[in-house]
Write an enzyme that holds these catalytic residues in place. Structure first.
Site, mmCIF file in Angstrom:
data_model
loop_
_atom_site.group_PDB
_atom_site.id
_atom_site.type_symbol
_atom_site.label_atom_id
_atom_site.label_comp_id
_atom_site.label_asym_id
_atom_site.label_seq_id
_atom_site.Cartn_x
_atom_site.Cartn_y
_atom_site.Cartn_z
ATOM 1 N N ARG A 80 24.052 -52.846 -28.032
ATOM 2 C CA ARG A 80 23.522 -54.441 -27.794
ATOM 3 C C ARG A 80 23.192 -55.297 -29.320
ATOM 4 N NH1 ARG A 80 21.629 -55.773 -22.563
ATOM 5 N NH2 ARG A 80 20.609 -53.606 -21.510
ATOM 6 N N ASN A 140 27.240 -56.716 -12.772
ATOM 7 C CA ASN A 140 27.849 -58.008 -12.565
ATOM 8 C C ASN A 140 28.325 -58.641 -14.463
ATOM 9 O OD1 ASN A 140 28.736 -59.701 -11.644
ATOM 10 N ND2 ASN A 140 27.154 -61.531 -12.471
ATOM 11 N N LYS A 157 60.015 -52.105 -14.547
ATOM 12 C CA LYS A 157 60.233 -53.566 -13.631
ATOM 13 C C LYS A 157 59.452 -54.240 -14.734
ATOM 14 C CE LYS A 157 57.274 -53.810 -9.247
ATOM 15 N NZ LYS A 157 58.079 -54.445 -8.247
ATOM 16 N N HIS A 175 34.871 -44.131 -37.957
ATOM 17 C CA HIS A 175 33.582 -44.111 -36.651
ATOM 18 C C HIS A 175 33.836 -43.636 -35.478
ATOM 19 C CE1 HIS A 175 36.714 -47.001 -34.657
ATOM 20 N NE2 HIS A 175 36.194 -46.706 -33.911
#
Length: 587
Positions: free
Chosen positions: A103, A77, A353, A199
C-alpha cells in the site's frame, strides 16, 4: 458463515493443528478420520459423533478453526476491472503485513511527482494481476478441458499473480535498478547477494517469509488442499527461467508459466493490468483490449524448431511433415529431423486475426515509456532521489530478525527488515534532524525536489551510431579534466541513457508469438510481419542520451546549452559520415 465448498483437512493435520493451538486433549478424537470437512465442525451431530458434547468445548475448537477456515469469496471493487471475486486464501494473503506493505509503494515511483493522478500503489496492481491470472487460467480450463487444469493449478496461478511484486522496494524500479547497483556493498556474504539482486529475488524471498511468519496462513493453505510442490510452482511463476526444467508442474502444463511472467514473448497478465491501470491514472489512452486476448487465448502444441520453414499462408510446418518425413508426436520430447531439433511444448496462442491487437499492446508499452515512465523530469527526479538515498544509506537503521540492524541498502538481505522499508523512507530522510554532512546533503536534495528545483534537461542526443555507454559519451563531451574555457566543469552535467523498445530489445516481439486459425485451432504457426502490414515499424528499439544541468539559474542554463550545442556542431562536422547527433530541446 463459511462456504461448504471451501476447506478440508486430513485427520492427522487436524490433530497436529489442535495440539499446536493448545487444544490437544481433543486432538486424538480426529486422528482416525481420513478427511474432515471444516464446515462439519459447526455441525452438532458430527461433534457428538466425535465425542465432544460440551458447548464451550465445541466453541473453543470452532473459534480456533475459524482462523484458518476458508470462508466465502470476497468481492473487491476496482476502477479498472470492476467487481473482482477472489478466493478466501487470496484474501488471507492480502491481509498479511508483507502484502499490506505494498500500500505504501507507488506503482510509478517518482512518476507521481510529475503526474498528480499517478497516485496508485503496488497493492492494487498486485490484486489486479491476481484477478486477471485467475480469469485467464479459468478461460483456458473452460475452453480446453483436455488440459486437465485443476483447482490447485488455478489457485497457484492466482497466488503467483498476487505475490509477483512483493519484493519491490521504495519507489519501485528506482530502488532495484538505480539505487542498489550504486550502493556500497558490505563485506561478507551480503556483498555477493547485492551484486546480482533484483526485485524478483526479493519477491520469492518475501513469499517464503510471508508463509513462514503467518502460521494461520500455512494451515489455511493446507485446508485448501495445497501440497509442498505448489509453493515451488508459485515461486517458479514469480521468477521463471527461460527454459526447462521446472519442478512445480510437468512439462505438459508448461503454458501455466506464461500467464504471470511470460519470458517467452512478454505477453502476460502483469502487463495487462499495469497498461490499463497506469493509463487510467496517467490520463493516457490504452488501445490494447486484454479482455479480447483472454477470450481468444488457446493452448496449442508448438514445434520449437530452429530454422523451421513457413508454409505459404504463414503457418509453421507441422512436426509430422518436416521435409516430408514423419516425426513421432511426443509432448515435450526432442526429435531430430535432418540434424535439427524439434521440441513440442504447449504454449498460449491467440487467433491470427488478433495480431494487430498485439502490436497495439507493444505500442502501448512504448508509448507509456515515452510519455510517462521515461519522461525527462521523471528520470531526473529518480536520479536525484537515488543520490539522496546513497548519501543517507548508512544513516537509515532498520531493525531486522534477531534484533540485527540494517541500512537502507542491506535491508534487502533480511526480509523482516525489508518488510519495514517503503516509500516512507523519503519523508524519513526529509524530516531527519541529523547533523552529518551526507544527511544534510540528502535532505537538501529532497527539499529541492519538493520545491521543483530539479536539474534541468538541456536536450536529448540521438546517436546514429551508439557510443560505448555513458563514460564514452562524457569523454567526448568533456575531453579535458577540470574547468573548460566557458568555466563549466563536467560535474555540472548529468548524462542519463534512455532506452525505449517493444519489450524484447531490438527484436519484434510478435516473432516469439504463435497463432492459430479458425479452421485449425489445434495447430500453431508464426505470422511474418510483412503479412500483417507494410506500415508496421522496422526498428523496435532506440536509445538516446539526455543531458541535464545541475545548475538551474538562467545564466548557467544558457552556458550549458551553448556548450552542448557547440559539442554537437563540432562532432557532426568532424564525423559527417556518422552524422549521429540530433538535439531535441526541452526548454
Amino acid at each position: 458463515m463459511a462456504s461448504e465448498d471451501y476447506g478440508e483437512m486430513s485427520g492427522e493435520d487436524m490433530c497436529e493443528y489442535l495440539k499446536e493451538k493448545g487444544l490437544g486433549k481433543w486432538a486424538d478424537k480426529f486422528k482416525e478420520k481420513s478427511v474432515i470437512k471444516l464446515w462439519e465442525l459447526n455441525d452438532d451431530d458430527f461433534m457428538s459423533e466425535m465425542g465432544i458434547y460440551k458447548v464451550e468445548d465445541r466453541q473453543k475448537i470452532l473459534d480456533s478453526i475459524l482462523k484458518i477456515w476458508p470462508a466465502a469469496p470476497k468481492v473487491f471493487n476496482d476502477p479498472i476491472h470492476g467487481s473482482m471475486e477472489l478466493h478466501p486464501l487470496l484474501v488471507k494473503i492480502i491481509d498479511t503485513p508483507q502484502f499490506q506493505r505494498l500500500r505504501y509503494i507507488k506503482q510509478l515511483g517518482a512518476g507521481y511527482l510529475v503526474y498528480p493522478g499517478a497516485s496508485h500503489n503496488r497493492f492494487e496492481h498486485s490484486i489486479g494481476v491476481g484477478y486477471l491470472a485467475g480469469e485467464l487460467v479459468k478461460a483456458l480450463k473452460e475452453k480446453q478441458p483436455e488440459l486437465n487444469i485443476n483447482k490447485r493449478d488455478i489457485l497457484c496461478v492466482q497466488i503467483a499473480g498476487l505475490c509477483h511484486d512483493l519484493g519491490h522496494g521504495p519507489f519501485s524500479h528506482l530502488f532495484d535498478k538505480m539505487f542498489i547497483p550504486k550502493a556500497t556493498p558490505p563485506s561478507g556474504p551480503r556483498r555477493e547477494q547485492m551484486k546480482t539482486w533484483k526485485h524478483e529475488d526479493a519477491s520469492v524471498e518475501m513469499f517464503d517469509h510471508m508463509v513462514e511468519s503467518n502460521v494461520d496462513l500455512q494451515w489455511m493453505m493446507k485446508a485448501c488442499g495445497m501440497l509442498p510442490n505448489d509453493e515451488v510452482f508459485i515461486k517458479d511463476m514469480i521468477q521463471p527461467k527461460k527454459k526447462w526444467p521446472y519442478k512445480g508442474r510437468p512439462e505438459e502444463k508448461s503454458f501455466l508459466y506464461e500467464i504471470v511472467n511470460n519470458k517467452r514473448n512478454g505477453i502476460d497478465v502483469d502487463k495487462f493490468d499495469y497498461f490499463a491501470r497506469d493509463s487510467y491514472h496517467l490520463g493516457i489512452k490504452n488501445n490494447f483490449d486484454h479482455g479480447r486476448f483472454i477470450k481468444f487465448a488457446r493452448v496449442c502444441d508448438v514445434d520449437d524448431q530452429k530454422g523451421a520453414e513457413q508454409k505459404g499462408d504463414g503457418q509453421k510446418v507441422d512436426a509430422q511433415e518436416v521435409d516430408g518425413l514423419e516425426v513421432d508426436e511426443q509432448k515435450g520430447d526432442e526429435q531430430k529431423v535432418d540434424g535439427q531439433k524439434v521440441v513440442r511444448q504447449k504454449h498460449i496462442c491467440t487467433r491470427d486475426k488478433e495480431v494487430n491487437n498485439l502490436y497495439d499492446l507493444f505500442y502501448t508499452r512504448y508509448s507509456l515509456h515515452r510519455r510517462a515512465y521515461q519522461h525527462n523530469v521523471v528520470k531526473i527526479i529518480e536520479y536525484m532521489i537515488t543520490e539522496a538515498f546513497l548519501l543517507a544509506d548508512e544513516h537509515i537503521q532498520i531493525e531486522g530478525s534477531g534484533g540485527d540492524m540494517f541500512t537502507l541498502s542491506t535491508a534487502i538481505t533480511d526480509m523482516e527488515a525489508y518488510t519495514k522499508l517503503t516509500d516512507c523512507v523519503f519523508d524519513q530522510i526529509l524530516n531527519s534532524t541529523g547533523t552529518e554532512d551526507n544527511l544534510i546533503k540528502a535532505r537538501e536534495i529532497l527539499t529541492n525536489i519538493g520545491d521543483r528545483k530539479h536539474y534541468r534537461c538541456l536536450g536529448g542526443i540521438k546517436p546514429k551510431i551508439q557510443p560505448k555507454g555513458i563514460p564514452q559519451l562524457k569523454k567526448d563531451l568533456f575531453p579535458q579534466e577540470g574547468v573548460q574555457a566557458d568555466g563549466l566543469p563536467k560535474e555540472d552535467f548529468v548524462v542519463l541513457p534512455v532506452t525505449m523498445d517493444y519489450g524484447m530489445k531490438k527484436k519484434d516481439p510478435i516473432d516469439s508469438m504463435d497463432f492459430y486459425s479458425k479452421k485449425t485451432h489445434t495447430q500453431a504457426f508464426k505470422i511474418k510481419r510483412e503479412e500483417v502490414s507494410r506500415l508496421l515499424p522496422v526498428h523496435f528499439s532506440e536509445t538516446l542520451f539526455r543531458v541535464y544541468s545541475r545548475k538551474i539559474d538562467p545564466e548557467s542554463l544558457r552556458a550549458t546549452r551553448v556548450r552542448l550545442e557547440e559539442w554537437i556542431r563540432v562532432r557532426n562536422r568532424r564525423h559527417p559520415v556518422e552524422s549521429h547527433c540530433l538535439l531535441t530541446q526541452f526548454g
